[in-house]
Motif scaffolding. Structure first.
Motif, PDB file in Angstrom:
ATOM      1  N   ARG A 644     -46.049 -44.232  17.890  1.00 19.20           N
ATOM      2  CA  ARG A 644     -45.293 -43.063  19.071  1.00 19.20           C
ATOM      3  C   ARG A 644     -45.068 -42.161  17.916  1.00 19.20           C
ATOM      4  NH1 ARG A 644     -42.217 -46.157  22.140  1.00 19.20           N
ATOM      5  NH2 ARG A 644     -40.120 -45.349  21.143  1.00 19.20           N
ATOM      6  N   SER A 645     -44.523 -42.145  16.919  1.00 18.34           N
ATOM      7  CA  SER A 645     -44.045 -41.486  15.567  1.00 18.34           C
ATOM      8  C   SER A 645     -45.757 -40.303  14.850  1.00 18.34           C
ATOM      9  CB  SER A 645     -42.998 -42.142  14.109  1.00 18.34           C
ATOM     10  OG  SER A 645     -42.015 -42.369  15.251  1.00 18.34           O
ATOM     11  N   LEU A 646     -45.675 -42.067  14.621  1.00 23.41           N
ATOM     12  CA  LEU A 646     -47.432 -41.201  14.250  1.00 23.41           C
ATOM     13  C   LEU A 646     -48.336 -40.878  14.112  1.00 23.41           C
ATOM     14  CD1 LEU A 646     -48.220 -45.005  12.647  1.00 23.41           C
ATOM     15  CD2 LEU A 646     -47.872 -42.944  11.346  1.00 23.41           C
ATOM     16  N   ALA A 647     -48.741 -40.604  15.788  1.00 25.95           N
ATOM     17  CA  ALA A 647     -49.062 -40.713  16.691  1.00 25.95           C
ATOM     18  C   ALA A 647     -48.248 -38.821  17.469  1.00 25.95           C
ATOM     19  CB  ALA A 647     -49.330 -40.732  17.931  1.00 25.95           C
ATOM     20  N   ALA A 648     -47.300 -38.161  17.255  1.00 29.82           N
ATOM     21  CA  ALA A 648     -46.581 -37.612  16.889  1.00 29.82           C
ATOM     22  C   ALA A 648     -46.769 -36.559  16.011  1.00 29.82           C
ATOM     23  CB  ALA A 648     -45.046 -37.311  17.553  1.00 29.82           C
ATOM     24  N   THR A 649     -47.288 -37.242  14.489  1.00 27.85           N
ATOM     25  CA  THR A 649     -47.305 -36.322  13.540  1.00 27.85           C
ATOM     26  C   THR A 649     -48.504 -35.756  13.330  1.00 27.85           C
ATOM     27  OG1 THR A 649     -44.709 -38.274  12.496  1.00 27.85           O
ATOM     28  CG2 THR A 649     -47.083 -36.683  10.748  1.00 27.85           C
ATOM     29  N   ALA A 661     -54.055 -33.658   6.208  1.00 33.28           N
ATOM     30  CA  ALA A 661     -55.530 -34.999   6.252  1.00 33.28           C
ATOM     31  C   ALA A 661     -55.918 -35.812   5.091  1.00 33.28           C
ATOM     32  CB  ALA A 661     -56.389 -34.992   6.811  1.00 33.28           C
ATOM     33  N   ASP A 662     -55.297 -36.846   5.029  1.00 33.79           N
ATOM     34  CA  ASP A 662     -55.923 -37.195   3.553  1.00 33.79           C
ATOM     35  C   ASP A 662     -56.816 -38.492   3.768  1.00 33.79           C
ATOM     36  OD1 ASP A 662     -55.589 -38.902   1.730  1.00 33.79           O
ATOM     37  OD2 ASP A 662     -53.413 -38.931   0.866  1.00 33.79           O
ATOM     38  N   PRO A 663     -58.126 -38.893   3.669  1.00 30.70           N
ATOM     39  CA  PRO A 663     -59.035 -39.722   3.953  1.00 30.70           C
ATOM     40  C   PRO A 663     -58.929 -40.857   3.776  1.00 30.70           C
ATOM     41  CG  PRO A 663     -59.979 -37.670   2.851  1.00 30.70           C
ATOM     42  CD  PRO A 663     -58.959 -37.713   2.592  1.00 30.70           C
ATOM     43  N   ARG A 664     -57.613 -41.722   2.778  1.00 25.55           N
ATOM     44  CA  ARG A 664     -57.533 -42.855   2.447  1.00 25.55           C
ATOM     45  C   ARG A 664     -56.926 -43.569   2.864  1.00 25.55           C
ATOM     46  NH1 ARG A 664     -54.477 -41.551  -3.486  1.00 25.55           N
ATOM     47  NH2 ARG A 664     -53.542 -39.708  -2.103  1.00 25.55           N
ATOM     48  N   LEU A 665     -56.304 -42.679   3.637  1.00 27.07           N
ATOM     49  CA  LEU A 665     -55.721 -43.701   5.131  1.00 27.07           C
ATOM     50  C   LEU A 665     -55.536 -44.687   5.757  1.00 27.07           C
ATOM     51  CD1 LEU A 665     -52.268 -40.922   6.419  1.00 27.07           C
ATOM     52  CD2 LEU A 665     -51.891 -42.775   4.947  1.00 27.07           C
ATOM     53  N   ARG A 666     -57.312 -44.078   6.013  1.00 25.18           N
ATOM     54  CA  ARG A 666     -58.014 -45.065   7.491  1.00 25.18           C
ATOM     55  C   ARG A 666     -58.489 -45.784   6.247  1.00 25.18           C
ATOM     56  NH1 ARG A 666     -61.306 -42.925  11.395  1.00 25.18           N
ATOM     57  NH2 ARG A 666     -61.744 -40.798  10.572  1.00 25.18           N
ATOM     58  N   THR A 715     -46.567 -36.830   3.939  1.00 24.08           N
ATOM     59  CA  THR A 715     -45.281 -37.370   3.890  1.00 24.08           C
ATOM     60  C   THR A 715     -44.738 -38.347   4.070  1.00 24.08           C
ATOM     61  OG1 THR A 715     -44.688 -37.529   6.499  1.00 24.08           O
ATOM     62  CG2 THR A 715     -44.859 -35.400   5.951  1.00 24.08           C
ATOM     63  N   ASP A 716     -43.665 -38.528   3.427  1.00 25.27           N
ATOM     64  CA  ASP A 716     -43.388 -39.697   3.214  1.00 25.27           C
ATOM     65  C   ASP A 716     -42.560 -40.984   4.201  1.00 25.27           C
ATOM     66  OD1 ASP A 716     -43.270 -39.617   0.720  1.00 25.27           O
ATOM     67  OD2 ASP A 716     -40.446 -39.157   0.518  1.00 25.27           O
ATOM     68  N   ARG A 717     -42.418 -40.119   5.424  1.00 20.18           N
ATOM     69  CA  ARG A 717     -42.540 -40.995   6.940  1.00 20.18           C
ATOM     70  C   ARG A 717     -43.626 -41.561   7.461  1.00 20.18           C
ATOM     71  NH1 ARG A 717     -40.418 -36.442  10.842  1.00 20.18           N
ATOM     72  NH2 ARG A 717     -39.045 -35.958   9.421  1.00 20.18           N
ATOM     73  N   VAL A 718     -44.991 -40.636   7.267  1.00 23.15           N
ATOM     74  CA  VAL A 718     -46.045 -40.959   7.461  1.00 23.15           C
ATOM     75  C   VAL A 718     -46.348 -42.417   7.113  1.00 23.15           C
ATOM     76  CG1 VAL A 718     -48.439 -41.197   7.587  1.00 23.15           C
ATOM     77  CG2 VAL A 718     -47.398 -38.837   8.384  1.00 23.15           C
ATOM     78  N   LEU A 719     -45.690 -42.100   5.532  1.00 23.79           N
ATOM     79  CA  LEU A 719     -45.797 -43.889   4.856  1.00 23.79           C
ATOM     80  C   LEU A 719     -44.738 -45.477   5.226  1.00 23.79           C
ATOM     81  CD1 LEU A 719     -47.177 -42.505   1.533  1.00 23.79           C
ATOM     82  CD2 LEU A 719     -48.567 -43.498   3.004  1.00 23.79           C
ATOM     83  N   ARG A 720     -43.914 -44.570   6.040  1.00 23.07           N
ATOM     84  CA  ARG A 720     -42.849 -45.361   5.776  1.00 23.07           C
ATOM     85  C   ARG A 720     -43.619 -45.887   7.286  1.00 23.07           C
ATOM     86  NH1 ARG A 720     -38.703 -42.167   4.516  1.00 23.07           N
ATOM     87  NH2 ARG A 720     -38.467 -40.911   5.720  1.00 23.07           N
ATOM     88  N   HIS A 721     -43.437 -45.207   8.018  1.00 23.94           N
ATOM     89  CA  HIS A 721     -43.714 -45.761   9.591  1.00 23.94           C
ATOM     90  C   HIS A 721     -45.127 -46.553   9.514  1.00 23.94           C
ATOM     91  CE1 HIS A 721     -41.280 -43.006  12.056  1.00 23.94           C
ATOM     92  NE2 HIS A 721     -41.409 -42.578  11.786  1.00 23.94           N
ATOM     93  N   LEU A 722     -45.908 -46.249   8.319  1.00 21.57           N
ATOM     94  CA  LEU A 722     -46.822 -47.309   8.218  1.00 21.57           C
ATOM     95  C   LEU A 722     -46.929 -48.501   7.639  1.00 21.57           C
ATOM     96  CD1 LEU A 722     -50.078 -44.814   7.237  1.00 21.57           C
ATOM     97  CD2 LEU A 722     -49.983 -46.342   8.877  1.00 21.57           C
ATOM     98  N   GLU A 723     -45.882 -48.550   7.118  1.00 20.76           N
ATOM     99  CA  GLU A 723     -45.576 -49.355   6.068  1.00 20.76           C
ATOM    100  C   GLU A 723     -44.513 -50.906   7.304  1.00 20.76           C
ATOM    101  OE1 GLU A 723     -45.566 -51.191   2.971  1.00 20.76           O
ATOM    102  OE2 GLU A 723     -46.464 -49.311   1.679  1.00 20.76           O
ATOM    103  N   ARG A 724     -43.493 -50.099   7.499  1.00 16.87           N
ATOM    104  CA  ARG A 724     -42.148 -50.369   8.946  1.00 16.87           C
ATOM    105  C   ARG A 724     -43.533 -50.648   9.905  1.00 16.87           C
ATOM    106  NH1 ARG A 724     -40.042 -49.903   5.025  1.00 16.87           N
ATOM    107  NH2 ARG A 724     -38.280 -49.270   4.774  1.00 16.87           N
ATOM    108  N   LEU A 725     -44.793 -50.119  10.290  1.00 17.67           N
ATOM    109  CA  LEU A 725     -45.604 -50.436  11.053  1.00 17.67           C
ATOM    110  C   LEU A 725     -46.256 -52.288  11.347  1.00 17.67           C
ATOM    111  CD1 LEU A 725     -46.913 -51.044  14.551  1.00 17.67           C
ATOM    112  CD2 LEU A 725     -48.619 -49.144  13.102  1.00 17.67           C
TER     113      LEU A 725
END
Length: 745
Positions: A644-649, A661-666, A715-725
């Motif tokens: 949910r947090s990733l979707a809202a961000t 946007a960062d293409p490396r995330l995919r 943001t660090d928040r996006v990375l944190r959510h991805l890590e925790r997920l």
């Protein structure tokens, strides 16, 4: 004094709104009691006897709670069609009362048709319920062909009174209901902030209780958010407004949950795991005083109080509220952060983000606000909100999923099961009593309502039997107190009806208790009360529950394991969809309807949580399975929070200056999505041998560019959510027995 009185009334109103979101339970109780009371008054004035008054009261109750449509026009149509259905049903009950075999066979056919009618939506469900309950009513009052004219009149009066109370005395419009749900969300958000305050001040001995209160506050807030989501379409003037409210509700929910996690991390020696907020009974991390100067703790307590004030205040609030808002929003721009540890400073930033979500919620619910006292930080937050509002557009409608056919259709399967169970209940009930056998059929019918597996039916039958046993004791006491005082008995019946409907969503055992106590009074009014009758009620209830469980276990059974596995696969599929869509948008892909996908995930998770109740019930003897089920659901709730947090961000991308946007995330998050799909395939088919992959952290997969340039603004928040997920998904593999493959193997 006037101000103090308004404050007390406002506090009581908020408590009521928080305890009963949308006042749905209060409305159901008042509507039913109002319809029954009005029916009794009319029938008494017309000179009807007690038997017809009881029939009218029960008909008014049925015609009120059976109608479930949300639009008033649809409710009126169903109520109008329900009257002839009720008249036909009571007539057949009276005619067939003298023909035992034919009457029993017809009752089984009626039950099959009533359950099968659920496939036609709310109207089919309501008409089936009216047909069954009125036929049962004819058996209860001993209807015969000679009494039919009086019963027709009583039923007509009951339906008319039900309509009058529904549409004139206690009206509920979709817009009004949505407004009350919004008030409930605001009240529950304030309660959650209060729980955060308690967690801030909790000592080591109180930490577990404080954390449990935070968990409960998160769950209650999420429940209200889902209730609002389900009524946005009917309660808002257009789809754009509905999506705006949906977005602001989601922002506030995510910000509040994140604030609790940051606060828990600041109180702990190390960063708290998100799972701690979702696993019931999990002990709180070891807590101590907040690191840093005591002044920071005092400021944090002050700002949490200010945040709660922002939540509960409605309207402009004046200069004082504007100053509170300006101070809290300043933390988003690193303004006035006190000297403290990084974890404590994160809590202040979290307060700023929650204040921004509260301001967005206020704008969405109350319209434009006074901007004259805005600070630069508040003005920037307001500009961000306005840009986001402008970017919200209507999403595409989801395609309807293909429905199973034949005996695989849930309504058809349930109709066959309940028909077989009812036939057994009729035979067994006749052996127990030739006059009261229908109680076993009623119990068998009821345990199938809103259940989908053998385990759910077993738990519901157990709860009904438990409530019935205690209700018999209460019925004996009430009957002894009331004696032959007719109107005192009717008054107590009204009170018990209200309690029955007010407690129904909270506890099925309590509802069964009030139903049985009410029946004791009705038997007293019909001059058929005795100790033997109430004991027979318990025996018939036990028989009906046993017949329901027997039919569910042997006739087209849906095992609890199978049911939970199917729902688990659905949750994992929704989780993969949300994660892939959010990461795709964060990687520069096209915009999608992320919040709707996130709410679909929440709904699927709610269905799974309900289906696992037989596995997590306190009386279950399988302790290991109970622990595993709770752990899996908690991990999935953790995954859903991060998704949910990733979707809202991701939806902030077009407007938020600090997110690009960062293409490396995919590529970096592709492993997580593949792991989710692998687990879903493994749960759906044990023959699948694929394993879950682990490897370097997502942050390391992104590489480094020194935090500069366009891509450095992720943001660090996006990375944190991805890590925790990613960690939570890998954590799901062990309890679900999916092999985990390390990179070096």
């Amino acid at each position: 004094m006037k101000a103090a009185g308004r404050s007390v009334r406002g506090g009581l109103r908020d408590r009521l709104a928080a305890s009963d979101p949308g006042l749905l339970r209060l409305t159901a109780g008042l509507r039913t009691v109002g319809a029954v009371a009005l029916t009794l008054a009319v029938l008494a004035a017309a000179g009807f006897d007690v038997t017809h008054m009881v029939a009218g009261a029960m008909s008014a109750m049925v015609s009120t709670f059976a109608i479930r449509e949300r639009q008033r026009g649809a409710q009126a149509v169903t109520l109008a069609v329900g009257l002839p259905v009720a008249l036909v049903s009571v007539s057949l009950g009276a005619v067939l009362s003298e023909r035992v075999v034919v009457g029993d066979l017809f009752f089984v056919v009626l039950i099959f048709c009533a359950v099968y009618g659920r496939r036609f939506g709310d109207r089919g469900t309501a008409l089936g319920l009216i047909g069954f309950q009125v036929y049962f009513l004819s058996l209860f009052v001993g209807a015969s062909t000679g009494t039919l004219p009086g019963l027709w009149a009583a039923l007509t009066v009951a339906f008319a009174c039900s309509a009058l109370v529904r549409f004139a005395v206690v009206p509920v419009t979709p817009a009004g209901l949505l407004q009350r749900l919004r008030q409930a969300f605001r009240a529950r958000l304030a309660q959650l902030v209060s729980a955060h305050l308690a967690l801030l001040d909790a000592g080591p001995e109180d930490a577990d209780k404080a954390l449990a209160d935070v968990r409960e506050g998160n769950a209650r807030l999420h429940e209200t958010a889902l209730m609002i989501q389900s009524r946005l379409e009917e309660g808002t003037p257009d789809e754009s407004t509905a999506r705006l409210v949906q977005r602001r509700i989601a922002d506030a929910e995510i910000a509040a949950e994140r604030l609790g996690l940051l606060l828990l991390s600041a109180r702990s020696a190390q960063r708290a795991d998100t799972l701690t907020l979702h696993l019931p009974g999990a002990p709180a991390p070891e807590v101590g005083r907040l690191p840093g100067p005591d002044d920071a703790t005092a400021l944090l307590r002050r700002d949490l109080l200010a945040l709660r004030a922002l939540v509960v205040r409605t309207g402009t609030g004046g200069t004082a509220v504007a100053q509170l808002r300006n101070r809290l929003l300043g933390y988003r721009d690193e303004e006035n952060l006190p000297p403290a540890s990084p974890a404590v400073r994160d809590v202040f930033r979290g307060i700023g983000e929650t204040a921004r979500a509260v301001m967005g919620l206020r704008v969405a619910l109350e319209g434009p606000q006074d901007e004259s006292d805005d600070s630069p930080a508040t003005a920037r937050s307001r500009e961000e909100l306005e840009a986001e509002d402008a970017a919200i557009d209507a999403g595409e409608e989801a395609e309807a999923a293909e429905q199973p056919k034949g005996l695989r259709r849930p309504t058809t399967r349930a109709a066959v099961q309940v028909s077989v169970g009812s036939a057994l209940a009729i035979v067994g009930g006749e052996l127990l009593s030739t006059n009261r056998w229908y109680w076993a059929v009623l119990t068998c019918w009821i345990v199938f309502i809103n259940t989908a597996s053998t385990g759910e039916i077993l738990v519901k039958g157990y709860r009904r039997l438990l409530g019935t046993v205690f209700g018999v004791v209460a019925g004996i006491l009430l009957a002894a107190l009331v004696g032959r005082h007719t109107w005192t008995a009717f008054a107590l019946v009204l009170l018990l009806i209200f309690a029955m409907f007010y407690t129904a969503p909270l506890s099925y055992t309590l509802m069964s208790f009030f139903v049985t106590a009410m029946l004791g009074l009705l038997y007293t009014l019909l001059h058929t009360y005795s100790w033997e009758v109430l004991v027979l009620r318990v025996e018939e209830t036990a028989l009906g529950a046993a017949c329901g469980v027997f039919a569910a276990a042997l006739v087209l059974p849906v095992r609890t394991d199978r049911r939970t596995s199917e729902l688990l696969v659905t949750v994992l599929e929704r989780l993969a969809e949300v994660t892939e869509a959010a990461v795709g948008q964060l990687s520069g892909g096209p915009a999608g309807d992320l919040l709707d996908k996130a709410r679909a995930l929440d709904q699927a998770l709610g269905d799974l949580r309900s289906a696992t109740q037989p596995l997590t019930h306190p009386v279950t003897p399988l302790r290991a399975r109970r622990t595993t089920a709770r752990y899996v659901v908690a991990l999935l709730e953790t995954c859903a929070y991060h998704a949910r947090s990733l979707a809202a961000t991701a939806e902030l991308l077009p407007t938020h200056p600090s997110i690009a946007a960062d293409p490396r995330l995919r590529g970096a998050a592709g492993r997580t999505v593949r792991n989710i799909v692998t687990i879903a395939d493994r749960v759906a088919d044990e023959e699948v041998t694929a394993a879950v992959d682990t490897g370097p952290s997502i942050a390391s997969l992104l590489g480094g560019d020194g935090g500069t340039g366009r891509y450095g603004r992720i943001t660090d928040r996006v990375l944190r959510h991805l890590e925790r997920l990613d960690e939570a998904v890998v954590g799901l593999a062990r309890p679900l027995r999916v092999p985990v493959r390390s990179p070096d193997r």
